[in-house]
Scaffold this motif. Structure first.
Motif, PDB file in Angstrom:
ATOM      1  N   THR A 375     -24.779 -54.921  -7.971  1.00 39.36           N
ATOM      2  CA  THR A 375     -25.413 -56.087  -8.588  1.00 39.36           C
ATOM      3  C   THR A 375     -26.919 -56.022  -8.383  1.00 39.36           C
ATOM      4  O   THR A 375     -27.381 -55.660  -7.298  1.00 39.36           O
ATOM      5  CB  THR A 375     -24.858 -57.384  -7.968  1.00 39.36           C
ATOM      6  N   PRO A 376     -27.726 -56.365  -9.386  1.00 38.51           N
ATOM      7  CA  PRO A 376     -29.185 -56.355  -9.234  1.00 38.51           C
ATOM      8  C   PRO A 376     -29.631 -57.188  -8.037  1.00 38.51           C
ATOM      9  O   PRO A 376     -29.084 -58.273  -7.772  1.00 38.51           O
ATOM     10  CB  PRO A 376     -29.687 -56.947 -10.548  1.00 38.51           C
ATOM     11  N   ALA A 377     -30.638 -56.696  -7.305  1.00 41.61           N
ATOM     12  CA  ALA A 377     -31.079 -57.335  -6.065  1.00 41.61           C
ATOM     13  C   ALA A 377     -31.580 -58.757  -6.276  1.00 41.61           C
ATOM     14  O   ALA A 377     -31.450 -59.607  -5.392  1.00 41.61           O
ATOM     15  CB  ALA A 377     -32.167 -56.489  -5.412  1.00 41.61           C
ATOM     16  N   GLU A 378     -32.146 -59.035  -7.457  1.00 42.52           N
ATOM     17  CA  GLU A 378     -32.721 -60.358  -7.682  1.00 42.52           C
ATOM     18  C   GLU A 378     -31.670 -61.413  -8.053  1.00 42.52           C
ATOM     19  O   GLU A 378     -31.967 -62.615  -8.062  1.00 42.52           O
ATOM     20  CB  GLU A 378     -33.797 -60.290  -8.774  1.00 42.52           C
ATOM     21  N   GLU A 379     -30.471 -61.010  -8.350  1.00 41.87           N
ATOM     22  CA  GLU A 379     -29.432 -61.971  -8.762  1.00 41.87           C
ATOM     23  C   GLU A 379     -28.991 -62.803  -7.568  1.00 41.87           C
ATOM     24  O   GLU A 379     -28.849 -62.313  -6.453  1.00 41.87           O
ATOM     25  CB  GLU A 379     -28.238 -61.230  -9.358  1.00 41.87           C
ATOM     26  N   ARG A 380     -28.745 -64.107  -7.821  1.00 42.17           N
ATOM     27  CA  ARG A 380     -28.294 -64.989  -6.755  1.00 42.17           C
ATOM     28  C   ARG A 380     -26.776 -64.907  -6.607  1.00 42.17           C
ATOM     29  O   ARG A 380     -26.050 -64.636  -7.565  1.00 42.17           O
ATOM     30  CB  ARG A 380     -28.729 -66.429  -7.037  1.00 42.17           C
ATOM     31  N   LEU A 381     -26.314 -65.171  -5.381  1.00 36.78           N
ATOM     32  CA  LEU A 381     -24.881 -65.065  -5.122  1.00 36.78           C
ATOM     33  C   LEU A 381     -24.086 -66.048  -5.969  1.00 36.78           C
ATOM     34  O   LEU A 381     -22.958 -65.754  -6.378  1.00 36.78           O
ATOM     35  CB  LEU A 381     -24.592 -65.295  -3.632  1.00 36.78           C
ATOM     36  N   GLY A 382     -24.653 -67.214  -6.222  1.00 33.25           N
ATOM     37  CA  GLY A 382     -23.945 -68.195  -7.050  1.00 33.25           C
ATOM     38  C   GLY A 382     -23.645 -67.640  -8.434  1.00 33.25           C
ATOM     39  O   GLY A 382     -22.545 -67.835  -8.975  1.00 33.25           O
ATOM     40  N   GLU A 383     -24.612 -66.926  -9.011  1.00 33.45           N
ATOM     41  CA  GLU A 383     -24.397 -66.310 -10.327  1.00 33.45           C
ATOM     42  C   GLU A 383     -23.328 -65.236 -10.244  1.00 33.45           C
ATOM     43  O   GLU A 383     -22.468 -65.121 -11.123  1.00 33.45           O
ATOM     44  CB  GLU A 383     -25.703 -65.696 -10.827  1.00 33.45           C
TER      45      GLU A 383
END
Length: 453
Positions: A375-383
């Motif tokens: 998963t891309p590093a900038e993505e939030r866990l909620g997403e």
């Protein structure tokens, strides 16, 4: 009987080993000049005119450096009832027929060992070795010296039965080594230890590198095979995390014996470094008095964590879970979580997912490490949680028995599940191998390698 065997590491130069270039025993000239220590012991020591001055009692080398092959620094010679020291500068030649000196003058003061010196016959011969390539405990039946460069050096060890038989046979056969049975000393290094017979020696970098190549299960096998002094020395040479990993792989009865032979402070330190579920297993095998004594000697956070786990019966989820958890909030980024995981390398075998919690610290999801990796590093866990298909948590209460935990794990086809309280707050994690251990009866319990090891 020797009071304190020296423990050494060794990689055998045999058909089943991994030979390294530049080793002395692979050099034809060195092999042809090899001298057996067993053959030398008791041989005549002559002065420069050929007159006998005594008999060889031992050979001294220094092991407090990082030289590939330790140089002979002197001899212990028996002159009448005295044991005197002859320095390397006064040795003209060491051969299979004895020793020739450069001088007729001897210092007749009794030999006194200096720091870093090892007596080969007294400290190494017949003492335990650890063969790192073969991962087995062996004993030195003979030691070999040879000229390397401008010095006589210790170049190899023999652990073969033939060498032992040669020692028991006629004296005339003892000086005839069998070089094809040599274990090259390049793979041998002292692990330390201290007694009246074997002063402490510096642990060499070579020894550490060799030990670090071994897996925890291999180290556990060695600890089980070594005698009491040997395993304490081996443990002392390991990093705390590596020692703890090895203890976790030991047979429960052997581990119990190791802990009982250790000082209370040392035993408490070893158990405290283990993963919580494995530490609790070890504590349960001790008597209540022994258990309380060790717990009192642990840091307060460790003690309270283990006491909490001990409150649950052994066969309930709370009794065999690990409390090593990585939790994160829905607003945390994948990159931030990865960074946190990087600092938990010592718990790599206990972590296969990250628990995502809401603001009230209730479990929302259980995100596997693979999902975090891709998963891309900038993505939030909620997403990630709302978009993912493999993040639904599998949970059980701490009172669930081992059979129920196993059924939940099989049904979900996951490598672990979470233990939660009635309000769904995470208490711990149970991995597949923990379930197997819990399902096997106490007498047959064994430790399976971690899934991610």
């Amino acid at each position: 009987m020797r009071s304190h065997p020296s423990v050494l590491t060794a990689s055998a130069v045999r058909g089943d080993s991994r030979p390294r270039s530049g080793r002395a025993t692979t050099n034809r000239a060195v092999r042809s000049a090899i001298i057996s220590l067993v053959g030398l012991l008791g041989s005549v020591v002559r002065n420069q005119t050929g007159q006998e001055v005594g008999r060889l009692a031992d050979v001294v080398v220094r092991l407090d450096g990082e030289e590939q092959y330790p140089p002979v620094t002197g001899l212990v010679v028996r002159v009448g009832r005295r044991r005197v020291f002859v320095g390397a500068a006064d040795i003209a030649a060491i051969g299979r027929d004895g020793v020739t000196l450069r001088t007729a003058r001897l210092d007749l003061r009794d030999f006194v060992r200096r720091p870093g010196e090892v007596l080969l016959a007294r400290d190494v011969l017949d003492h335990q070795l650890v063969d790192v390539d073969g991962v087995q405990v062996i004993r030195a039946a003979d030691l070999y010296l040879a000229p390397v460069g401008d010095r006589i050096r210790l170049v190899g060890v023999d652990v073969g039965v033939r060498s032992l038989l040669r020692r028991l046979g006629p004296k005339r056969l003892r000086g005839r080594p069998t070089p094809e049975r040599v274990i090259d000393w390049d793979a041998v290094a002292p692990l330390g230890g201290e007694s009246a017979d074997a002063p402490s020696t510096v642990r060499l970098r070579r020894s550490q590198e060799a030990l670090h190549r071994l897996r925890p299960g291999e180290l556990a096998d060695l600890l089980e095979d070594l005698g009491r002094p040997g395993r304490q020395q081996l443990l002392a040479s390991l990093e705390p995390e590596q020692a703890a990993d090895a203890l976790e792989e030991m047979d429960p009865d052997e581990l119990e014996g190791l802990l009982r032979e250790s000082s209370p402070d040392r035993a408490a330190e070893l158990i405290g470094a283990m993963e919580p579920d494995e530490a609790v297993d070890a504590l349960r095998d001790l008597s209540p008095q022994e258990r309380d004594e060790l717990l009192k000697r642990m840091p307060a956070p460790t003690r309270e964590r283990l006491r909490g786990l001990l409150r649950y019966p052994e066969k309930q989820a709370g009794g065999f879970m690990t409390t090593v958890l990585v939790t994160a909030g829905e607003d945390d980024t994948v990159g931030a979580v990865r960074a946190r995981l990087g600092g938990l390398a010592e718990h790599r075998n206990e972590i296969d997912a990250v628990v995502v919690c809401d603001a009230q610290h209730r479990v929302v999801a259980d995100v596997g490490l693979f999902d975090l990796l891709v998963t891309p590093a900038e993505e939030r866990l909620g997403e990630l949680v709302h978009a993912g298909t493999h993040t639904d948590p599998v949970v059980v209460e701490p009172e669930a028995d081992a059979g129920r935990v196993a059924a939940a794990l099989v049904e979900a086809r996951r490598s672990s599940l979470l233990v939660v309280d009635p309000d769904c707050h995470p208490l711990g994690r149970i991995l597949a191998d923990d379930v197997i251990d819990a399902l096997i009866s106490g007498d047959d319990r064994m430790h399976f390698p971690r899934l991610l090891q």
